[in-house]
Design an enzyme around this catalytic site. Sequence first.
Site, PDB file in Angstrom:
ATOM      1  N   VAL A 159       1.201  -1.471   0.037  1.00 13.64           N
ATOM      2  CA  VAL A 159       0.263   0.176   0.202  1.00 13.64           C
ATOM      3  C   VAL A 159       1.123   1.306  -0.171  1.00 13.64           C
ATOM      4  CG1 VAL A 159      -1.777   1.025   1.084  1.00 13.64           C
ATOM      5  CG2 VAL A 159      -1.648  -1.298   1.207  1.00 13.64           C
ATOM      6  N   ARG A 217     -14.587   0.507  -4.159  1.00 14.48           N
ATOM      7  CA  ARG A 217     -15.160  -0.666  -4.539  1.00 14.48           C
ATOM      8  C   ARG A 217     -16.673  -1.534  -4.383  1.00 14.48           C
ATOM      9  NH1 ARG A 217     -11.840  -3.217   0.084  1.00 14.48           N
ATOM     10  NH2 ARG A 217     -10.167  -3.831  -0.563  1.00 14.48           N
ATOM     11  N   HIS A 260     -14.821   0.392   8.476  1.00 18.61           N
ATOM     12  CA  HIS A 260     -14.440  -0.157   7.643  1.00 18.61           C
ATOM     13  C   HIS A 260     -15.050  -1.754   7.577  1.00 18.61           C
ATOM     14  CE1 HIS A 260     -12.042  -0.597   3.987  1.00 18.61           C
ATOM     15  NE2 HIS A 260     -11.027  -1.124   4.692  1.00 18.61           N
ATOM     16  N   ARG A 287      -3.007  -8.155   6.360  1.00 21.54           N
ATOM     17  CA  ARG A 287      -4.235  -9.786   6.913  1.00 21.54           C
ATOM     18  C   ARG A 287      -4.095 -10.836   5.735  1.00 21.54           C
ATOM     19  NH1 ARG A 287     -10.444  -9.750   5.879  1.00 21.54           N
ATOM     20  NH2 ARG A 287      -9.974  -8.129   4.359  1.00 21.54           N
TER      21      ARG A 287
HETATM   22  N1  APR Z   1       7.723   1.749  11.394  1.00 19.82           N
HETATM   23  C1  APR Z   1       7.688   1.017   9.864  1.00 19.82           C
HETATM   24  N2  APR Z   1       7.617   0.366   9.385  1.00 19.82           N
HETATM   25  C2  APR Z   1       6.960  -1.184   9.618  1.00 19.82           C
HETATM   26  C3  APR Z   1       7.384  -0.691  11.343  1.00 19.82           C
HETATM   27  C4  APR Z   1       7.336   0.409  11.447  1.00 19.82           C
HETATM   28  N3  APR Z   1       7.089   0.312  12.932  1.00 19.82           N
HETATM   29  N4  APR Z   1       6.818  -2.664  10.901  1.00 19.82           N
HETATM   30  C5  APR Z   1       6.016  -3.328   9.991  1.00 19.82           C
HETATM   31  N5  APR Z   1       6.408  -1.998   8.432  1.00 19.82           N
HETATM   32  C6  APR Z   1       6.094  -2.509   7.287  1.00 19.82           C
HETATM   33  C7  APR Z   1       6.679  -2.920   6.682  1.00 19.82           C
HETATM   34  O1  APR Z   1       8.432  -3.811   7.308  1.00 19.82           O
HETATM   35  C8  APR Z   1       5.940  -3.407   6.410  1.00 19.82           C
HETATM   36  O2  APR Z   1       6.963  -3.188   4.879  1.00 19.82           O
HETATM   37  O3  APR Z   1       4.604  -1.848   7.034  1.00 19.82           O
HETATM   38  C9  APR Z   1       4.802  -2.238   5.714  1.00 19.82           C
HETATM   39  C10 APR Z   1       3.966  -3.577   5.729  1.00 19.82           C
HETATM   40  O4  APR Z   1       3.529  -3.740   3.912  1.00 19.82           O
HETATM   41  P1  APR Z   1       2.769  -4.908   3.617  1.00 19.82           P
HETATM   42  O5  APR Z   1       3.454  -6.014   4.935  1.00 19.82           O
HETATM   43  O6  APR Z   1       3.008  -4.642   2.420  1.00 19.82           O
HETATM   44  O7  APR Z   1       0.892  -4.340   3.703  1.00 19.82           O
HETATM   45  P2  APR Z   1       0.422  -3.605   3.004  1.00 19.82           P
HETATM   46  O8  APR Z   1      -0.558  -4.535   2.485  1.00 19.82           O
HETATM   47  O9  APR Z   1       0.537  -2.465   2.233  1.00 19.82           O
HETATM   48  O10 APR Z   1      -0.771  -3.459   4.189  1.00 19.82           O
HETATM   49  C11 APR Z   1      -0.395  -2.201   4.951  1.00 19.82           C
HETATM   50  O11 APR Z   1      -2.608  -1.195   5.239  1.00 19.82           O
HETATM   51  O12 APR Z   1      -4.080  -1.907   4.092  1.00 19.82           O
HETATM   52  C12 APR Z   1      -3.978  -1.856   4.788  1.00 19.82           C
HETATM   53  O13 APR Z   1      -5.025  -4.253   6.334  1.00 19.82           O
HETATM   54  C13 APR Z   1      -3.689  -3.273   5.290  1.00 19.82           C
HETATM   55  O14 APR Z   1      -3.055  -3.064   7.844  1.00 19.82           O
HETATM   56  C14 APR Z   1      -2.612  -3.269   6.949  1.00 19.82           C
HETATM   57  C15 APR Z   1      -1.431  -1.870   5.816  1.00 19.82           C
END
Ligand code: APR
Length: 313
Positions: A14, A153, A177, A84
Amino acid sequence: MSVKKITVVGAGHVGATCSQLIALKELAREVILVDIAEGIPQGKGLDQWESAPIEGFDTRVYGANDYERSHDSDIFIVTAGVARKPGMSRDDLLKINAGVIRSVSEEIKRVAPDAIVIMVTNPLDVMAQVALETTGFPRERVIGMAGVLDTARYRSFIALELNVSVEDIQALVLGGHGDTMVPLASYTSVSGIPLTQLLDQERIDALVERTRKGGGEIVSYLKTGSAYYAPAAAAVQMTEAIVKDKRRILPCAAWLQGEYGMRDLYLGVPCLLGEGGLLKVIEVELNDEERAALDKSAEHVRSTVAALKALEG
Ligand code: APR
């Protein structure tokens, strides 16, 4: 407001999509991707910047593992956390993500005490509250992204069903949500024509149900992650409304202070967004069924907040 810096916290699916859209739309002079994963924000940031000569944008994209470059950012889009996975409910993520959001909020408060925070991390309504409480910012400056995505959506499904342009579809989705969102059929129209004149109730109900489960539908395809193109587009639309002071009315999660008869909780409601963030919560009339659904949605948010407080002792 002349926006110089936007920081996107979390350089995952995201977050990285957000920074790319911000750069493509030139919404700031600089966009900074911050993530704890070593090298990831730097690599994605540089890669995006290297697309600038082709795409023709001048927004500099940087990546970092700390917040030093983010000093005095105008806006923070917070996507950090754990996404998730199949079979995992949003609430399963509660404790882990609350810890992440608390530490991120501390940093935001430290480096940019005047910033506006757009919360994306799920469970959204609760994470927004954690950010509000941790930063101590006023509600105008901590807003949650939920309704824009749910509405998008819903609109996309209606457009497919009717085979008409998405641009002509207006809709309003309230509530929490996802599973407890409340689509307002009476406020859904196609170029001003009430949806109820174009589709029978059974079809509308099916589209509403698909929208409610929209997040889960994507997870079931992706298996190892959750939706990101539409969530990022939604967060960036809110950002654009603020950056350009467009005074758009968008459904967002706002900290209610008496509106809709509720207080001290985040819930998806129509919000006026412009310079300064949340300018106003717009109250609309609800029928009995919609009112009951909104109350149920609020109850779900409240119980999730209570669950988090219990988990954290
Ligand atoms: N500080 C900075 N980044 C962090 C931290 C932190 N303390 N903890 C985790 N992260 C980073 C992870 O390293 C990862 O790169 O957050 C990122 C999350 O990315 P993804 O796992 O790809 O998740 P994503 O699909 O982007 O979703 C992020 O958005 O829509 C919501 O439900 C979804 O809560 C989720 C969030």
